[in-house]
Design a protein around this motif. Sequence first.
Motif, PDB file in Angstrom:
ATOM      1  N   VAL A 168       0.860  -1.176   0.000  1.00 51.16           N
ATOM      2  CA  VAL A 168       0.000   0.000   0.000  1.00 51.16           C
ATOM      3  C   VAL A 168       0.902   1.233   0.000  1.00 51.16           C
ATOM      4  O   VAL A 168       1.868   1.307   0.758  1.00 51.16           O
ATOM      5  N   TYR A 169       0.580   2.205  -0.843  1.00 52.72           N
ATOM      6  CA  TYR A 169       1.364   3.443  -0.909  1.00 52.72           C
ATOM      7  C   TYR A 169       0.403   4.620  -0.979  1.00 52.72           C
ATOM      8  O   TYR A 169      -0.456   4.680  -1.860  1.00 52.72           O
ATOM      9  N   GLY A 170       0.529   5.547  -0.043  1.00 55.35           N
ATOM     10  CA  GLY A 170      -0.367   6.694  -0.012  1.00 55.35           C
ATOM     11  C   GLY A 170      -1.810   6.293   0.215  1.00 55.35           C
ATOM     12  O   GLY A 170      -2.726   6.959  -0.292  1.00 55.35           O
ATOM     13  N   GLY A 171      -2.021   5.202   0.933  1.00 54.52           N
ATOM     14  CA  GLY A 171      -3.368   4.728   1.204  1.00 54.52           C
ATOM     15  C   GLY A 171      -4.005   3.973   0.062  1.00 54.52           C
ATOM     16  O   GLY A 171      -5.185   3.601   0.149  1.00 54.52           O
ATOM     17  N   VAL A 172      -3.245   3.717  -0.999  1.00 57.72           N
ATOM     18  CA  VAL A 172      -3.785   3.049  -2.189  1.00 57.72           C
ATOM     19  C   VAL A 172      -3.084   1.705  -2.396  1.00 57.72           C
ATOM     20  O   VAL A 172      -1.846   1.648  -2.373  1.00 57.72           O
ATOM     21  N   PRO A 173      -3.823   0.598  -2.600  1.00 53.68           N
ATOM     22  CA  PRO A 173      -3.179  -0.684  -2.919  1.00 53.68           C
ATOM     23  C   PRO A 173      -2.378  -0.565  -4.204  1.00 53.68           C
ATOM     24  O   PRO A 173      -2.873  -0.056  -5.214  1.00 53.68           O
ATOM     25  N   LEU A 174      -1.133  -1.022  -4.154  1.00 49.01           N
ATOM     26  CA  LEU A 174      -0.233  -0.798  -5.288  1.00 49.01           C
ATOM     27  C   LEU A 174       0.260  -2.097  -5.919  1.00 49.01           C
ATOM     28  O   LEU A 174       0.395  -2.191  -7.134  1.00 49.01           O
ATOM     29  N   SER A 175       0.575  -3.099  -5.090  1.00 45.43           N
ATOM     30  CA  SER A 175       1.107  -4.366  -5.594  1.00 45.43           C
ATOM     31  C   SER A 175       0.312  -5.529  -5.001  1.00 45.43           C
ATOM     32  O   SER A 175      -0.192  -5.432  -3.884  1.00 45.43           O
ATOM     33  N   PHE A 176       0.290  -6.632  -5.779  1.00 45.05           N
ATOM     34  CA  PHE A 176      -0.555  -7.753  -5.413  1.00 45.05           C
ATOM     35  C   PHE A 176       0.149  -9.077  -5.705  1.00 45.05           C
ATOM     36  O   PHE A 176       1.089  -9.134  -6.496  1.00 45.05           O
ATOM     37  N   MET A 177      -0.324 -10.135  -5.069  1.00 47.65           N
ATOM     38  CA  MET A 177       0.004 -11.491  -5.470  1.00 47.65           C
ATOM     39  C   MET A 177      -1.272 -12.315  -5.344  1.00 47.65           C
ATOM     40  O   MET A 177      -2.219 -11.885  -4.682  1.00 47.65           O
ATOM     41  N   THR A 178      -1.326 -13.462  -5.989  1.00 47.52           N
ATOM     42  CA  THR A 178      -2.524 -14.276  -5.838  1.00 47.52           C
ATOM     43  C   THR A 178      -2.560 -14.848  -4.422  1.00 47.52           C
ATOM     44  O   THR A 178      -1.520 -15.000  -3.768  1.00 47.52           O
ATOM     45  N   ARG A 179      -3.757 -15.167  -3.973  1.00 46.95           N
ATOM     46  CA  ARG A 179      -3.893 -15.763  -2.640  1.00 46.95           C
ATOM     47  C   ARG A 179      -3.151 -17.094  -2.590  1.00 46.95           C
ATOM     48  O   ARG A 179      -2.535 -17.442  -1.573  1.00 46.95           O
ATOM     49  N   ALA A 180      -3.191 -17.830  -3.709  1.00 47.00           N
ATOM     50  CA  ALA A 180      -2.466 -19.105  -3.762  1.00 47.00           C
ATOM     51  C   ALA A 180      -0.961 -18.877  -3.638  1.00 47.00           C
ATOM     52  O   ALA A 180      -0.259 -19.620  -2.937  1.00 47.00           O
ATOM     53  N   ALA A 181      -0.442 -17.836  -4.297  1.00 47.36           N
ATOM     54  CA  ALA A 181       0.994 -17.542  -4.219  1.00 47.36           C
ATOM     55  C   ALA A 181       1.397 -17.164  -2.803  1.00 47.36           C
ATOM     56  O   ALA A 181       2.462 -17.562  -2.320  1.00 47.36           O
ATOM     57  N   GLU A 182       0.568 -16.400  -2.125  1.00 50.16           N
ATOM     58  CA  GLU A 182       0.874 -16.035  -0.739  1.00 50.16           C
ATOM     59  C   GLU A 182       0.969 -17.285   0.137  1.00 50.16           C
ATOM     60  O   GLU A 182       1.863 -17.405   0.977  1.00 50.16           O
ATOM     61  N   GLY A 183       0.066 -18.236  -0.072  1.00 49.52           N
ATOM     62  CA  GLY A 183       0.137 -19.492   0.680  1.00 49.52           C
ATOM     63  C   GLY A 183       1.382 -20.289   0.357  1.00 49.52           C
ATOM     64  O   GLY A 183       2.022 -20.848   1.262  1.00 49.52           O
ATOM     65  N   LEU A 184       1.742 -20.337  -0.920  1.00 47.61           N
ATOM     66  CA  LEU A 184       2.951 -21.056  -1.322  1.00 47.61           C
ATOM     67  C   LEU A 184       4.203 -20.413  -0.725  1.00 47.61           C
ATOM     68  O   LEU A 184       5.117 -21.115  -0.286  1.00 47.61           O
ATOM     69  N   LEU A 185       4.229 -19.083  -0.698  1.00 44.81           N
ATOM     70  CA  LEU A 185       5.383 -18.401  -0.121  1.00 44.81           C
ATOM     71  C   LEU A 185       5.462 -18.664   1.385  1.00 44.81           C
ATOM     72  O   LEU A 185       6.552 -18.823   1.934  1.00 44.81           O
ATOM     73  N   GLY A 186       4.326 -18.721   2.047  1.00 46.90           N
ATOM     74  CA  GLY A 186       4.320 -19.081   3.459  1.00 46.90           C
ATOM     75  C   GLY A 186       4.918 -20.454   3.693  1.00 46.90           C
ATOM     76  O   GLY A 186       5.677 -20.668   4.651  1.00 46.90           O
ATOM     77  N   ASP A 187       4.598 -21.397   2.810  1.00 46.99           N
ATOM     78  CA  ASP A 187       5.195 -22.742   2.900  1.00 46.99           C
ATOM     79  C   ASP A 187       6.699 -22.683   2.653  1.00 46.99           C
ATOM     80  O   ASP A 187       7.486 -23.349   3.334  1.00 46.99           O
TER      81      ASP A 187
END
Length: 280
Positions: free
Chosen positions: A45-64
């Motif tokens: 988030v930058y300046g209160g605006v969402p700026l970058s994203f990843m898929t929910r699946a990718a976030e889970g994989l990165l957690g693993d």
Amino acid sequence: MFENPVAEPSVMVACDLDRTLIYSANAMKLDAPDHDAPSMVVSEVYGGVPLSFMTRAAEGLLGDLVREAMFVPVTTRTKEQFHRVRIPGRGRGYAVTTNGAVLLHNGGPDREWGDHIRQTVEAHCAPLTEVLDHLAGAGAVEAILRVRSAEDVFVYSIVNREDLSPQYLENLTGWCHERGWSTSLQGRKLYCVPSPVTKESAVAEIRRRMPVDILVAAGDSKLDAGILELADRAIRPSHGELEQMAYKRDHLSVTSRSGILAGEEILHFALAHAGAAAKV
């Protein structure tokens, strides 16, 4: 030259962030109908605006992955820009920012590494002010819209790609090379970086300090090529600067998908190698 602490991980995954793991709205390359779009999470988030994203699946994989291996984010972002990113594993262990000029350990900068980089650049490269003046001074071209310095280490410009001629890029690359600098064009950003300031030099230093048996690396740009060369196993997405260069190596895989879905594929690749190493 530097302290050599002991740690347990046998697999290190050095991974670029922007357009490799996290994506802006313009870089997602979502070609399917809207109702088939993957579920996504906000990574920045930058300046209160969402700026970058990843898929929910990718976030889970990165957690693993951060539980299976030593995960090292490696980015051209400055420290401030990096600290905006919220992904699993950030702030723990090592991270590389500012294209290798800054080595973070548990969130704090490694002063010894910073001193080493500064002394090397001063000894072998033209000063940053000379490059800034070349880009923004009397010889500036209209295609370069804004010029900025990053932590007084390197220079990046926001450009109009349509008006930026190949001849100008070729001339700039030659001019920089003569002065100990290199160039890279990523999206609308044109980077000019002192040649000793590289992601691979910082990753090599982390590997020197840690008992790493296998290095896995991922990245999409010319500035990532060094960590891909250094790695035992490497992967790049099928988009970006390296894709345009048709960059290939025997130990390098290329994702079948491009855009934000390539991030999932990259993490599956890294997890597969981390898991294989654990079984040895």
